[in-house]
Scaffold this motif. Structure first.
Motif: not given
Length: 254
Positions: A155-161, A173-183, A193-194
């Motif tokens: 929730d909100e764009i994290p640092p890339e690392d 777990y063959d899982g999913r990653v959902i990234t959301g944010g307002t740049p 955050a590019a």
């Protein structure tokens, strides 16, 4: 309905992106599909067992004052109606996790403030079931390199690392990653955050490989629970560039 392994959710402030991401976590952790999604929610996204979820937030204060309320069944997220009553679905929603999944029906029994882990119980056996680990951008990168998860929500764009670490943690777990944010709407922070635009939004909106990457854009003006006059008042003091960033989540580094 997306089954993509990586999902980008770009949106303006208060556009509803956090709530939408947390609904994914609630569905996975409980197996309960909202009535509005019955018949269209992909069966392949359900694991029919205890789910392991990581929620990445900016600070623990953000969790305390904003995100956890969207999950608490007793908390009304929205405005009162014309009769000064809560619960009008035109104006908001109650928390997403049903009470029967909480240990002894009590949020405080399910939430461990020390370990920052929410533990749900199986509604029939009352045994410990799904878990959600809450982490923050402020924690060291090495702390993110632990555990395995079916779903990671950023929730909100994290640092890339941190994002790279979360993608690896979902791999087992063959899982999913959902990234959301307002740049960010200042240029220095926007450039840092590019990666969010380059790695998730651009390929997702292009639709080249929808099973791998998907992207969605939410506008603040499209959140039907917000009063239009309030949105107009907030936007008056913004420059056109800031308005595009704040209300539409556009990446101003472009």
């Amino acid at each position: 309905r997306s089954i993509a392994r990586l999902v980008g959710v770009q949106g303006g402030n208060k556009s509803g992106k956090t709530g939408e991401m947390l609904i994914e976590a609630a569905i996975l952790m409980t197996g309960v599909i909202p009535d509005s999604l019955r018949g269209i929610y992909p069966e392949s996204k359900l694991i029919h067992g205890p789910a392991r979820v990581r929620l990445e937030v900016t600070t623990i204060n953000a969790w305390d004052v904003n995100l956890k309320h969207k999950l608490q069944w007793f908390h009304w997220n929205g405005r009162m109606n014309e009769h000064r009553l809560a619960g009008d679905p035109r104006l908001g929603h109650w928390g997403w996790i049903p009470q029967r999944f909480l240990i002894r029906g009590d949020w405080d029994q399910s939430w461990n403030a020390k370990t920052k882990v929410l533990t749900l119980q199986h509604p029939e056996t009352n045994e410990p079931w799904s878990t959600m680990q809450v982490m923050t951008h402020e924690q060291e990168a090495k702390e993110h390199n632990q555990g395995a998860f079916h779903l990671v929500i950023e929730d909100e764009i994290p640092p890339e690392d941190r994002h790279r670490a979360n993608v690896i943690r979902a791999m087992e777990y063959d899982g999913r990653v959902i990234t959301g944010g307002t740049p960010p709407d200042d240029r220095g922070a926007a450039i840092s955050a590019a990666w969010f635009f380059d790695e998730l939004m651009a390929p997702g909106l292009e639709g080249a490989n929808p099973d791998k990457v998907a992207a969605f854009v939410f506008w603040t003006e499209h959140n039907r629970t917000l009063p239009p006059e309030a949105i107009a008042a907030v936007s008056e003091g913004l420059t056109p560039e800031q308005r595009r960033a704040r209300l539409h989540g556009e990446a101003i580094h472009l």
